[in-house]
Scaffold this active site. Structure first.
Site, PDB file in Angstrom:
ATOM      1  N   HIS A   1      17.737  57.962  15.773  1.00  0.00           N
ATOM      2  CA  HIS A   1      17.142  57.482  17.016  1.00  0.00           C
ATOM      3  C   HIS A   1      17.905  58.097  18.187  1.00  0.00           C
ATOM      4  O   HIS A   1      19.137  57.992  18.272  1.00  0.00           O
ATOM      5  CB  HIS A   1      17.242  55.959  17.118  1.00  0.00           C
TER       6      HIS A   1
ATOM      7  N   GLU B   1       9.631  46.537  19.894  1.00  0.00           N
ATOM      8  CA  GLU B   1      10.880  47.273  20.089  1.00  0.00           C
ATOM      9  C   GLU B   1      11.402  47.208  21.516  1.00  0.00           C
ATOM     10  O   GLU B   1      12.619  47.177  21.736  1.00  0.00           O
ATOM     11  CB  GLU B   1      10.695  48.753  19.701  1.00  0.00           C
TER      12      GLU B   1
ATOM     13  N   ASN C   1      19.687  55.678  12.344  1.00  0.00           N
ATOM     14  CA  ASN C   1      19.032  54.366  12.394  1.00  0.00           C
ATOM     15  C   ASN C   1      19.080  53.585  11.096  1.00  0.00           C
ATOM     16  O   ASN C   1      19.071  52.345  11.114  1.00  0.00           O
ATOM     17  CB  ASN C   1      17.574  54.509  12.847  1.00  0.00           C
ATOM     18  N   THR C   2      19.161  54.236   9.932  1.00  0.00           N
ATOM     19  CA  THR C   2      19.227  53.458   8.696  1.00  0.00           C
ATOM     20  C   THR C   2      20.651  53.329   8.164  1.00  0.00           C
ATOM     21  O   THR C   2      20.885  52.567   7.226  1.00  0.00           O
ATOM     22  CB  THR C   2      18.325  54.032   7.578  1.00  0.00           C
TER      23      THR C   2
ATOM     24  N   ARG D   1      18.089  36.580  14.841  1.00  0.00           N
ATOM     25  CA  ARG D   1      18.912  37.196  15.895  1.00  0.00           C
ATOM     26  C   ARG D   1      19.067  36.320  17.133  1.00  0.00           C
ATOM     27  O   ARG D   1      20.020  36.487  17.883  1.00  0.00           O
ATOM     28  CB  ARG D   1      18.333  38.566  16.285  1.00  0.00           C
TER      29      ARG D   1
ATOM     30  N   SER E   1       7.871  42.805  -8.080  1.00  0.00           N
ATOM     31  CA  SER E   1       8.897  43.642  -8.711  1.00  0.00           C
ATOM     32  C   SER E   1       9.731  42.881  -9.728  1.00  0.00           C
ATOM     33  O   SER E   1      10.384  43.489 -10.585  1.00  0.00           O
ATOM     34  CB  SER E   1       9.828  44.217  -7.632  1.00  0.00           C
TER      35      SER E   1
ATOM     36  N   THR F   1      14.247  46.773  -2.961  1.00  0.00           N
ATOM     37  CA  THR F   1      13.361  47.867  -3.353  1.00  0.00           C
ATOM     38  C   THR F   1      12.830  48.666  -2.166  1.00  0.00           C
ATOM     39  O   THR F   1      12.297  49.754  -2.349  1.00  0.00           O
ATOM     40  CB  THR F   1      12.171  47.333  -4.172  1.00  0.00           C
TER      41      THR F   1
ATOM     42  N   CYS G   1      18.051  48.516  15.276  1.00  0.00           N
ATOM     43  CA  CYS G   1      18.544  49.888  15.128  1.00  0.00           C
ATOM     44  C   CYS G   1      18.434  50.688  16.427  1.00  0.00           C
ATOM     45  O   CYS G   1      19.253  51.580  16.683  1.00  0.00           O
ATOM     46  CB  CYS G   1      17.787  50.600  14.012  1.00  0.00           C
TER      47      CYS G   1
ATOM     48  N   VAL H   1      15.450  50.146   3.437  1.00  0.00           N
ATOM     49  CA  VAL H   1      16.785  49.693   3.831  1.00  0.00           C
ATOM     50  C   VAL H   1      17.539  49.176   2.611  1.00  0.00           C
ATOM     51  O   VAL H   1      18.743  49.429   2.462  1.00  0.00           O
ATOM     52  CB  VAL H   1      16.702  48.621   4.933  1.00  0.00           C
TER      53      VAL H   1
ATOM     54  N   GLY I   1      12.664  54.270  10.640  1.00  0.00           N
ATOM     55  CA  GLY I   1      12.782  52.962  11.266  1.00  0.00           C
ATOM     56  C   GLY I   1      11.606  52.058  10.945  1.00  0.00           C
ATOM     57  O   GLY I   1      11.704  50.834  11.037  1.00  0.00           O
TER      58      GLY I   1
END
Length: 361
Positions: A251, A210, A336-337, A118, A41, A13, A158, A16, A188
């Site tokens: 970006h 970031e 970026n998306t 990551r 949701s 939702t 991103c 992204v 972002g």
């Protein structure tokens, strides 16, 4: 019955998640059959769940409107209906790490847009054109998790897409010191200007977390697989500042770089424009035909003109010139998306399918 792989979107939702929905409409290999989100949701149709919060510029695909949103914590219920999932949930990192591992242990491959895993040593963080060989650690991850088909793969932040591919294409010349400033779009942060009016005609010189991601994640992409884990590279040294700017999507990065072996400008542009990776060789559905374009005009790349290069999956570079302190400087731009988030994850999933890591149940 469709022979496409059945896909679930965790966190479907949010912005992204919505981008995943639009990118996967009419995908030749994948079909969205399920959306899961928070308990707030769950139980509503997707159309009802995002009513008044649809952030994409194109309409919501008809195929997902009537899907009933499931609770993301109903792992077994989700797992029995899908072949794999994309993860774009907005939760604290420890909760994301836990939920992704639950899905993997339920024998569901997870392709994640989140940062939580990551730096998990046996979880590959992949840009398919740069480090597809890192996928080999999946075998070791499965041993740790005790799974046969379940695993986690993540895409990087991103912000690094706008300059890391450019540096990767120049690896033979040994980039050794890189200074970057990124100018990052508000999407972002999962926002639009309507939701974030403070960003209109404004710049904020801080984006939490970031700078560390921008400095360290490229080194993991360039790392080596050793004993079933990914060990990050030690060069180049990267230092970065990240600034939020009043742009919706795209970006931009201003980059300064020193090399061990300084190339000519012509050699750099040739390396960029000829660079391709495994997605191009395999002709994957979402792969840009030409990953990197170089623009000769002094006023390019521009967000309005160039952010959708190769359907948002390519990288645009420009303003390459010698510097009086560094060897060279240039400007990069990526979506970026798309490339930086949902599109990059879709390309990873395509590579995983092509190499037999993701299959139908």
């Amino acid at each position: 019955m469709s022979d496409k792989l059945r896909v679930g979107i965790l966190g479907g939702t949010g912005m992204v998640g919505q981008r995943f929905i639009t990118l996967l409409e009419n995908h030749p290999w994948f079909e969205v059959v399920l959306v899961a989100a928070s308990g707030r949701s769950a139980g509503r149709t997707y159309e009802e769940a995002v009513s008044g919060r649809w952030k994409m510029s194109i309409p919501m695909p008809e195929a997902v409107k009537k899907l009933v949103v499931l609770d993301i914590n109903e792992v077994e219920k989700v797992a029995e209906q899908v072949d794999f999932v994309f993860c774009a949930v907005n939760m604290p990192k420890d909760e994301i790490k836990a939920i992704e591992e639950k899905y993997a242990k339920a024998e569901v491959p997870v392709v994640s847009n989140n940062s939580a895993n990551r730096w998990t040593p046996d979880v590959p963080m992949v840009v398919p054109e740069i480090n597809p060989e890192h996928l080999e650690v999946i075998a070791d991850q499965k041993k740790r998790l005790g799974t046969k088909r379940g695993f986690i793969v993540v895409k990087p932040n991103c912000s690094i897409q706008s300059y890391t591919p450019a540096l990767n294409a120049l690896k033979e010349y040994g980039p050794k010191l890189v200074v970057v400033t990124t100018y990052q779009a508000i999407s972002g942060a999962g926002k639009t200007f309507k939701e974030w009016p403070e960003m209109v005609e404004n710049i904020i010189p801080y984006i939490g977390g970031e700078e560390e991601k921008s400095e360290q994640e490229p080194l993991r992409l360039w790392g080596k697989v050793e004993n079933g884990q990914i060990v990050k590279a030690i060069e180049p040294v990267i230092t970065c500042q990240c600034i939020r700017v009043p742009v919706l999507d795209g970006h931009t990065a201003a980059v300064f770089v020193n090399f061990d072996k300084k190339p000519t400008k012509e050699q750099i542009i040739k390396a960029w424009t000829e660079f391709k990776g495994l997605p191009q060789e395999l002709d994957l559905p979402s792969a840009p035909k030409y990953f990197i374009q170089y623009l000769e005009d002094d006023n390019r790349p521009q967000v309005k003109l160039d952010v959708n290069y190769e359907n948002g999956m390519g990288v645009s570079l420009g303003r390459l010139r010698e510097d009086n302190v560094f060897d060279y400087k240039f400007v990069g731009l990526s979506h970026n998306t798309v490339r930086g988030a949902a599109g990059g994850a879709v390309l990873i999933a395509e590579l995983l399918k092509a190499q037999g890591y993701i299959t139908a149940k």
